[in-house]
Design a protein around this motif. Structure first.
Motif, PDB file in Angstrom:
ATOM      1  N   ARG A  10      15.882 -15.894  22.642  1.00 51.07           N
ATOM      2  CA  ARG A  10      15.323 -16.968  21.820  1.00 51.07           C
ATOM      3  C   ARG A  10      15.467 -16.718  20.326  1.00 51.07           C
ATOM      4  O   ARG A  10      15.440 -17.665  19.531  1.00 51.07           O
ATOM      5  CB  ARG A  10      13.846 -17.155  22.164  1.00 51.07           C
ATOM      6  CG  ARG A  10      13.628 -17.613  23.594  1.00 51.07           C
ATOM      7  CD  ARG A  10      12.157 -17.721  23.921  1.00 51.07           C
ATOM      8  NE  ARG A  10      11.950 -18.183  25.288  1.00 51.07           N
ATOM      9  CZ  ARG A  10      10.762 -18.236  25.886  1.00 51.07           C
ATOM     10  NH1 ARG A  10       9.675 -17.849  25.228  1.00 51.07           N
ATOM     11  NH2 ARG A  10      10.674 -18.663  27.138  1.00 51.07           N
ATOM     12  N   GLY A  11      15.570 -15.475  19.951  1.00 48.40           N
ATOM     13  CA  GLY A  11      15.703 -15.157  18.536  1.00 48.40           C
ATOM     14  C   GLY A  11      16.415 -13.837  18.336  1.00 48.40           C
ATOM     15  O   GLY A  11      16.152 -12.876  19.050  1.00 48.40           O
ATOM     16  N   LEU A  12      17.339 -13.792  17.378  1.00 49.73           N
ATOM     17  CA  LEU A  12      18.027 -12.563  17.006  1.00 49.73           C
ATOM     18  C   LEU A  12      18.458 -12.724  15.551  1.00 49.73           C
ATOM     19  O   LEU A  12      19.299 -13.572  15.237  1.00 49.73           O
ATOM     20  CB  LEU A  12      19.242 -12.325  17.905  1.00 49.73           C
ATOM     21  CG  LEU A  12      20.039 -11.034  17.668  1.00 49.73           C
ATOM     22  CD1 LEU A  12      19.169  -9.806  17.894  1.00 49.73           C
ATOM     23  CD2 LEU A  12      21.274 -10.974  18.574  1.00 49.73           C
ATOM     24  N   SER A  13      17.862 -11.950  14.669  1.00 47.51           N
ATOM     25  CA  SER A  13      18.157 -12.113  13.243  1.00 47.51           C
ATOM     26  C   SER A  13      18.014 -10.786  12.519  1.00 47.51           C
ATOM     27  O   SER A  13      17.268  -9.896  12.945  1.00 47.51           O
ATOM     28  CB  SER A  13      17.228 -13.155  12.602  1.00 47.51           C
ATOM     29  OG  SER A  13      15.872 -12.748  12.704  1.00 47.51           O
ATOM     30  N   ILE A  14      18.716 -10.676  11.408  1.00 47.08           N
ATOM     31  CA  ILE A  14      18.725  -9.460  10.602  1.00 47.08           C
ATOM     32  C   ILE A  14      18.099  -9.782   9.254  1.00 47.08           C
ATOM     33  O   ILE A  14      18.478 -10.746   8.585  1.00 47.08           O
ATOM     34  CB  ILE A  14      20.164  -8.929  10.405  1.00 47.08           C
ATOM     35  CG1 ILE A  14      20.753  -8.456  11.738  1.00 47.08           C
ATOM     36  CG2 ILE A  14      20.192  -7.777   9.405  1.00 47.08           C
ATOM     37  CD1 ILE A  14      21.308  -9.568  12.613  1.00 47.08           C
ATOM     38  N   VAL A  15      17.125  -8.979   8.861  1.00 50.29           N
ATOM     39  CA  VAL A  15      16.459  -9.128   7.566  1.00 50.29           C
ATOM     40  C   VAL A  15      16.741  -7.871   6.768  1.00 50.29           C
ATOM     41  O   VAL A  15      16.250  -6.783   7.094  1.00 50.29           O
ATOM     42  CB  VAL A  15      14.939  -9.331   7.741  1.00 50.29           C
ATOM     43  CG1 VAL A  15      14.277  -9.483   6.374  1.00 50.29           C
ATOM     44  CG2 VAL A  15      14.657 -10.548   8.619  1.00 50.29           C
ATOM     45  N   VAL A  37      11.266  -5.383  17.178  1.00 48.89           N
ATOM     46  CA  VAL A  37      11.933  -5.207  15.892  1.00 48.89           C
ATOM     47  C   VAL A  37      12.565  -3.827  15.887  1.00 48.89           C
ATOM     48  O   VAL A  37      11.959  -2.844  16.347  1.00 48.89           O
ATOM     49  CB  VAL A  37      10.953  -5.399  14.702  1.00 48.89           C
ATOM     50  CG1 VAL A  37       9.796  -4.407  14.766  1.00 48.89           C
ATOM     51  CG2 VAL A  37      11.687  -5.273  13.384  1.00 48.89           C
ATOM     52  N   TYR A  38      13.820  -3.769  15.427  1.00 44.61           N
ATOM     53  CA  TYR A  38      14.503  -2.485  15.278  1.00 44.61           C
ATOM     54  C   TYR A  38      14.659  -2.222  13.788  1.00 44.61           C
ATOM     55  O   TYR A  38      15.156  -3.072  13.040  1.00 44.61           O
ATOM     56  CB  TYR A  38      15.870  -2.481  15.967  1.00 44.61           C
ATOM     57  CG  TYR A  38      16.392  -1.075  16.154  1.00 44.61           C
ATOM     58  CD1 TYR A  38      16.103  -0.374  17.314  1.00 44.61           C
ATOM     59  CD2 TYR A  38      17.112  -0.441  15.152  1.00 44.61           C
ATOM     60  CE1 TYR A  38      16.534   0.943  17.480  1.00 44.61           C
ATOM     61  CE2 TYR A  38      17.550   0.866  15.304  1.00 44.61           C
ATOM     62  CZ  TYR A  38      17.254   1.548  16.472  1.00 44.61           C
ATOM     63  OH  TYR A  38      17.662   2.860  16.630  1.00 44.61           O
ATOM     64  N   ALA A  94      13.673 -11.743  20.103  1.00 40.20           N
ATOM     65  CA  ALA A  94      12.624 -12.425  20.853  1.00 40.20           C
ATOM     66  C   ALA A  94      13.198 -13.048  22.119  1.00 40.20           C
ATOM     67  O   ALA A  94      14.308 -13.576  22.126  1.00 40.20           O
ATOM     68  CB  ALA A  94      11.973 -13.520  20.001  1.00 40.20           C
ATOM     69  N   GLY A  95      12.422 -12.976  23.194  1.00 39.97           N
ATOM     70  CA  GLY A  95      12.818 -13.581  24.461  1.00 39.97           C
ATOM     71  C   GLY A  95      11.704 -13.446  25.466  1.00 39.97           C
ATOM     72  O   GLY A  95      10.728 -12.724  25.242  1.00 39.97           O
ATOM     73  N   THR A 110      22.540 -15.865  20.563  1.00 35.85           N
ATOM     74  CA  THR A 110      21.276 -16.540  20.851  1.00 35.85           C
ATOM     75  C   THR A 110      21.486 -17.650  21.872  1.00 35.85           C
ATOM     76  O   THR A 110      22.497 -18.349  21.862  1.00 35.85           O
ATOM     77  CB  THR A 110      20.673 -17.116  19.553  1.00 35.85           C
ATOM     78  OG1 THR A 110      20.571 -16.069  18.585  1.00 35.85           O
ATOM     79  CG2 THR A 110      19.290 -17.693  19.804  1.00 35.85           C
ATOM     80  N   GLY A 111      20.521 -17.789  22.769  1.00 34.55           N
ATOM     81  CA  GLY A 111      20.598 -18.807  23.818  1.00 34.55           C
ATOM     82  C   GLY A 111      20.577 -18.170  25.189  1.00 34.55           C
ATOM     83  O   GLY A 111      20.297 -16.977  25.344  1.00 34.55           O
TER      84      GLY A 111
END
Length: 278
Positions: free
Chosen positions: A194-199, A136-137, A210-211, A173-174
């Motif tokens: 596997r995962g890249l998202s901004i909250v 997490v950044y 995630a990967g 992603t992918g």
């Protein structure tokens, strides 16, 4: 940051190799640290490392220990919230497991702590058994800096567009060739993201990644590019062209290490029961 090759991480057909030396037992630890105090996980000849500091604490309890092995080898300045580590100790190791974390922490500086200690499952290897690594950044999105987040999050004064950032993240992603986001990488550069998202939050924004394995500085390059999108300096649709270019100069700069945290890892069912665990 250096990561195990995808061809090694998660291999279960070579589990017979993942056994402690004769006369030793394998322990599984969960460790956290403040990255500002260390030149990364890996042992260094002329700078403090997490690996050397943790090994030194074990040597207060027993001199006959091997080097600790972590799920990931973080760079200087990168923090860890929950890093899985294994350690091989003599069979006669006298500290009971329920007391081990406390005993080790008594010999560790305030910047490093063992959060949990247990017997490792048969064939467990903190690095090679790992099925997924997560980061997490953290970004402090405020007009003015805050002293309590100094060294813990990247301060961004301007507005950020979370929707545009997430649109760009979705196109990354992918399974792709991520050479455009890696620094001085001499391994093959195809990875599965596997995962890249901004909250978005107030005042902290988080970018979750995630990967199974990552290229050197890949996460920091991805975040730097997404921040350009969020600031309106790069169109979200442009990241696919950057990805295809395989040219590092096309992507955003690496963000500073102090905002990056190793947040956890997952292992397969054979490591932690039917459901696996973090």
């Amino acid at each position: 940051m250096r990561r195990a090759d995808a061809t090694l991480c998660g291999m279960t057909d070579t589990r017979r190799r993942y056994i402690p030396p004769a006369g030793h037992v394998r322990l599984r630890l969960t460790v956290g640290w403040d990255g500002a105090a260390y030149a990364g996980w890996q042992s260094q000849a002329s700078a403090p490392s997490v690996q050397d500091t943790l090994q030194g604490a074990f040597q207060h309890l027993t001199p006959a220990v091997f080097r600790p092995v972590a799920a990931g080898r973080t760079d200087a300045g990168v923090h860890a919230e929950a890093m899985p580590v294994h350690m091989d100790v003599p069979e006669g190791f006298g500290v009971p497991l329920p007391r081990l974390a406390r005993a080790l922490n008594a010999h560790l500086p305030p910047t490093l702590a063992v959060l949990e200690a247990a017997q490792a499952p048969s064939g467990f290897h903190a690095r090679f058994s790992c099925a997924e690594r997560r980061y997490v950044y953290r970004v402090l999105r405020t007009p003015h800096r805050h002293p309590l987040w100094e060294g813990r999050a990247l301060h961004v004064r301007g507005e950020l567009d979370a929707e545009a950032m997430n649109a760009a993240a979705a196109s990354l992603t992918g399974t792709h060739d991520f050479a455009a986001f890696a620094t001085q990488e001499d391994r093959q550069t195809v990875r599965e993201l596997r995962g890249l998202s901004i909250v978005s939050g107030q005042p902290i924004w988080e970018i979750h990644v995630a990967g199974q394995s990552f290229l050197r500085h890949m996460v920091r390059g991805l975040v730097g590019t997404l921040l350009l999108v969020g600031a309106g300096k790069l169109e979200a649709s442009a990241v696919t062209g950057i990805l295809a270019s395989r040219q590092r100069a096309q992507a955003g700069a690496n963000v500073p290490a102090h905002g990056l945290y190793f947040s956890g890892a997952s292992y397969g069912r054979r490591d932690f029961g039917e459901q696996g665990r973090d």
